[in-house]
Design an enzyme around this catalytic site. Structure first.
Site, PDB file in Angstrom:
ATOM      1  N   GLY A 166      40.296  24.125  77.140  1.00  0.00           N
ATOM      2  CA  GLY A 166      40.585  25.584  77.379  1.00  0.00           C
ATOM      3  C   GLY A 166      40.095  26.063  75.947  1.00  0.00           C
ATOM      4  N   HIS A 167      39.627  25.366  74.964  1.00  0.00           N
ATOM      5  CA  HIS A 167      38.936  25.827  73.986  1.00  0.00           C
ATOM      6  C   HIS A 167      37.459  25.840  73.836  1.00  0.00           C
ATOM      7  CE1 HIS A 167      43.028  26.262  72.858  1.00  0.00           C
ATOM      8  NE2 HIS A 167      43.325  24.831  72.769  1.00  0.00           N
ATOM      9  N   GLY A 206      43.318  19.308  73.938  1.00  0.00           N
ATOM     10  CA  GLY A 206      43.642  20.053  75.044  1.00  0.00           C
ATOM     11  C   GLY A 206      42.088  20.535  75.320  1.00  0.00           C
ATOM     12  N   ASP A 224      49.135  16.890  70.096  1.00  0.00           N
ATOM     13  CA  ASP A 224      47.882  15.898  69.631  1.00  0.00           C
ATOM     14  C   ASP A 224      48.280  15.023  68.243  1.00  0.00           C
ATOM     15  OD1 ASP A 224      45.616  17.609  70.577  1.00  0.00           O
ATOM     16  OD2 ASP A 224      47.046  19.052  70.012  1.00  0.00           O
ATOM     17  N   HIS A 275      47.044  29.447  71.742  1.00  0.00           N
ATOM     18  CA  HIS A 275      47.768  29.184  72.863  1.00  0.00           C
ATOM     19  C   HIS A 275      48.633  30.417  73.197  1.00  0.00           C
ATOM     20  CE1 HIS A 275      46.842  25.176  70.995  1.00  0.00           C
ATOM     21  NE2 HIS A 275      46.345  25.040  72.062  1.00  0.00           N
TER      22      HIS A 275
END
Ligand SMILES: Nc1ncnc2c1ncn2[C@@H]1O[C@H](COP(=O)(O)OP(=O)(O)O)[C@@H](O)[C@H]1O
Ligand SMILES: Nc1ncnc2c1ncn2[C@@H]1O[C@H](COP(=O)(O)OP(=O)(O)O)[C@@H](O)[C@H]1O
Ligand SMILES: [Mg+2]
Ligand SMILES: [Mg+2]
Ligand SMILES: [Mg+2]
Ligand SMILES: [Mg+2]
Lengths: 211, 332, 332, 211
Positions: free
Chosen positions: B57-58, B55, B111, B220
């Site tokens: 955001g990292h 995803g 994932d 998260h």
């Protein structure tokens, strides 16, 4: 319910799912990573766009299968795989069906359930959408003799009871997993989505009857 | 409650826009048209293809670790959401891999499922693959439940070793074995002191009181060992280091690489102060630090806090670590 | 009002502790005993010594840019406070420079005075020096008042050019000329969306309303063009790029290096999104980007926001930029 | 005031300056970068530690010169250079003085003022500590005939009036410089420190008289 009516129903389901984003977001923020509402919105807005005037399908199975493929390819996240798998595997089990009967629904949900369990390794009681899906599948099978329009409300009720029960469960999978005890008291967002899909089917049917 | 504040355009477009911004700073990569996915321009199809992703955001994880001596391709999903199987399959196909695909990504339900579906579709196309799920977060589950552990910043070391192995070894199984060994030699744990918010949401994903922290919190906002009163950085670092040392059975004479990683909004000053205590801990244990990274390597949007990752070296892993690499986020 | 929240030990010791943490990650440097100052272990006394420094709180600036092909020594003060003349003099003396000292630091009253006193003391000891005050912040004063402009993240390019020049050229004046040219070719501007706090103080240094930003705000909260309503990242970046393009008289065919720098707490996502717009701006102008850095290169504790720096290349500056360098924060 | 008395006075000045940190911090946060109080604390706590029982000096000039060197070497920042320069240059101008008379104080302040202006390039009206130092130097010169103990209160008053006037000035140097119009209404923190040094001298003298 024939193929065209199924398309119309699923279009209004998709539309209503997109509208549910804020509520689903709140629940995934409570015990997950806050993206479930956005994933559902992303997936079902693609479904809604696909189900436009130009959309056609040979049968009910194909409608649901195309929805599953769209969800799988556009949603991402755990729920993309899960709901994509539900629709694709469920649809495969009723391939060629000209009508969405209660029996077809039962078959769809039951086959979808099996596939979802295989895909993610979870089972009932793990605080996932399975906890709404499994009782709904059972109820649909139980009511297989009834007309779809007469049975769907009870199927929704079974799913919603499942959602209620997730509040008492400790998550053992997904991002809520390590919340452990802290997930207690909160419903599972994926279970809510599962129950909403069925509920919006029922609402569409009711609205049509009312007209 | 304070509200998230970010300077963005359409918050629904962040995953695409950040990827475009990344690609402009990564001219060694080629984007897949219409997708948030990219491959190395100089990929050699005869080598094992190391494919990563997850995803958004990292940032700079994972795209930042694609390049010479690192991964060969990356697929990115929406914020905190795994990429879909279609994107993953297209990413792999774009490489035309002739020696199999080694998937390396973080161990999260989303994932795992999307990559597994992709792997099945690839198999149908005759492309074999093997999967390594990074599970370096030692706080997220006990050693008896390794397959439940989450993947965090230690991914950097696994990607470094896998990438170097893929440049060096011609046998698929050799590359797999090296990457699996690297994963076993990697342990991480973090601490969060302030929350993050998905750009589309106008509230934070979780709350931490002004006088509290949470050791072990995931990328998260997944809980760690529970909230505790904010103490000193040294105390928190010691607690983290103890968990890592135990997990890797560190003893005097061992050699490690260490990464002190910003989860997002911590000051570089806090990272360096944590790095000081982490080094002192290892010195007392008689463990030497071969290489020491400090900075923003695997973030969680604006979460404040940091993680520490250790990579325990042996002769093979040290040789792999020493190989040159060139990417957006790592150059050696 | 929200309060600053950081995970530290004694907030009065941050400058020392962060420096110790930095030194542990920078084994190519040697610390001066009892001081927050360090020199390159491999300094060659016959080359021009490039000496930098300033207050703490901007990590990895400046210590992160000491190493091969960059600066040779650094002195660090307390948070946002220039180092004292004694520390600067000792730092230079530790190099035993045989070819003069080139001071390169940010143009702030405190730094100017302390470095000037140090330069006078060094002269008494027979060590000649020349001073370059980085004044790349184009918002901080008009072109007619260049000597009033503050120094921000563009220091990276000046240090890169000065360091490369010092490795290449034997003549002191040649090194000075190259560094001065690099400074003239560097322009920066920033935007802040949330404030920073000195660790010892329990309130922020300034306030920005939830719906406001300030373009041009300096590294310590010095005002820019005034507060404005928060708009889109693209709009802000365009405004910044316009100021930079005008200052450097950029035109089609020009080539630049670009740095999108985190002031501290911005998400890497915001930086990449800003990088996208900045690149698009240059593309429209017909200016090409030779190298593009995005990350935490010159911070202001936990200030949220970013700065953009451009380094306009010519043949000489490009050759200097292309030279290898190895340091904590920059490797090429 | 002889050398030993000057040492005692400066010890209590140093102590009181350290105590003033929170107030100075507030003012530097308003128009600067918030570190002035911490710099003063750092410099004067080093001065206080230096002026312990074991401290000795040949004359008043040397006391003040050692204080200046300590400030310069330990404070850092603009104020380290400025107050270090003030004490060192001022002390040099009264080197060898056995007594701190009002005349010696006037000389100290005047020579210090010249050095500070040279060092930083600022002058009166630029909203710096110079705006407290310059009127204080003038007042001390004016009262040169009076005893130190009788003059100091008026010197403090002159400095404090100078601080008041900085509120009406627009900063043109230091970190407050670019605040421009926004620095209006706020006093300059360095000017406050300057006036406090003199005020704490006066308070020490008063306390001794009271005893
Ligand atoms: N293994 C699994 N089996 C079935 N459903 C799952 C599984 N893992 C997660 N889910 C469902 O997915 C939902 C979360 O979806 P989403 O937020 O999109 O995923 P993510 O965890 O990747 O953020 C959960 O509420 C749960 O109902
Ligand atoms: N050029 C100058 N001449 C005289 N005093 C100055 C000058 N520049 C700054 N100052 C004084 O220094 C004070 C600020 O000190 P400090 O906060 O320690 O420095 P910095 O600006 O480095 O943070 C200002 O309030 C002002 O009185
Ligand atoms: Mg989620
Ligand atoms: Mg997610
Ligand atoms: Mg300062
Ligand atoms: Mg200040």
């Amino acid at each position: 319910m024939n193929t065209q009516e199924t398309i119309e129903m699923m279009r209004s389901v998709a539309h209503a799912m997109v509208q549910s984003e804020p509520m689903l977001t709140k629940f995934d923020q409570a015990i997950g990573d806050g993206d479930h509402g956005l994933g559902i919105e992303r997936g079902f807005s693609n479904v809604e766009a696909m189900l436009d005037e130009s959309f056609s399908a040979a049968d009910v199975g194909q409608v649901l299968q195309k929805i599953g493929t769209k969800l799988l390819s556009t949603m991402g996240g755990a729920s993309g795989a899960i709901f994509g798998t539900l629709f694709r595997a469920g649809a495969k089990s009723i391939a060629g069906a000209p009508q969405l009967t209660t029996e077809a629904l039962a078959q769809f949900l039951t086959a979808g359930l099996t596939a979802v369990c295989q895909r993610g390794g979870a089972s009932e009681g793990d605080k996932t959408m399975i906890d709404a899906l499994a009782p709904a599948a059972r109820k649909a099978a139980e009511l297989a003799e009834l007309e779809f329009e007469q049975a769907i409300a009870q199927v929704v009720e079974a799913a919603e009871q499942g959602v209620e029960q997730t509040k008492e469960m400790v998550a053992t999978t997904g991002k809520a997993k390590t919340l452990g005890e802290r997930s207690l008291g909160h419903p599972d967002p994926g279970a809510i989505s599962m129950s909403l899909i069925l509920k919006f089917m029922a609402e569409h049917v009711d609205a049509k009857v009312a007209v | 409650m304070s509200k998230p504040k970010k300077l963005l355009n359409d918050p629904g477009e962040v995953a695409r826009e950040q990827f475009e911004g990344f690609m402009l700073a990564a001219p060694h990569l080629e984007a897949l048209p219409g997708m948030t996915a990219a491959i190395r321009k100089d990929f050699r199809p005869d080598k094992v293809a190391v494919v990563t992703g997850g995803g958004a955001g990292h940032e700079p994880m994972y795209g930042g670790y694609v390049g010479e001596g690192l991964a060969d391709a990356v697929s990115v999903g929406d914020v905190f959401a795994a990429p879909s199987p279609d994107v993953i399959v297209e990413t792999c196909s774009a490489l035309s891999p002739q020696n199999g695909v080694l998937f390396v990504y973080g161990n999260y339900a989303g994932d795992n499922m999307n990559y597994d579906i992709a792997a099945e579709l690839l198999e149908d196309e005759g492309i074999p693959s093997h999967t390594i799920r990074i599970n370096d977060d030692v706080i997220s589950a006990p050693p008896s439940l390794l397959e439940e552990r989450r993947g965090i910043a230690g991914a950097l070391y696994v990607l470094k070793a896998a990438g170097a192995a893929a440049e060096t070894y011609s046998e698929f199984d050799e590359v797999v074995a090296a990457a699996e060994k690297a994963l076993k030699h990697t342990a991480s744990a973090g601490v969060a002191i302030a929350p993050c918010a998905i750009p589309r949401n106008d509230s934070f994903n979780f709350e931490i009181a002004a006088d509290e922290i949470e050791i072990g919190m995931g990328l998260h906002g997944e809980p760690g060992v529970g909230k505790s009163k904010i103490s000193s950085s040294d105390q928190v670092v010691d607690q983290i280091m103890e968990a890592l040392a135990e997990d890797l059975s560190l003893k005097a004479g061992d050699e490690v690489c260490m990464l002190v990683n910003n989860l997002g909004a911590s000051t570089q000053m806090e990272l360096l102060i944590a790095n000081r205590a982490a080094n002192l801990y290892l010195q007392q244990l008689g463990v030497s630090v071969y290489d020491n990274l400090v900075g923003n390597y695997c973030t969680s949007l604006e979460m404040s806090g940091f993680s520490i990752s250790l990579f325990k070296l042996d002769e093979q892993l040290k040789a792999l670590y020493d190989q040159p690499c060139q990417s957006f986020a790592l150059r050696r």
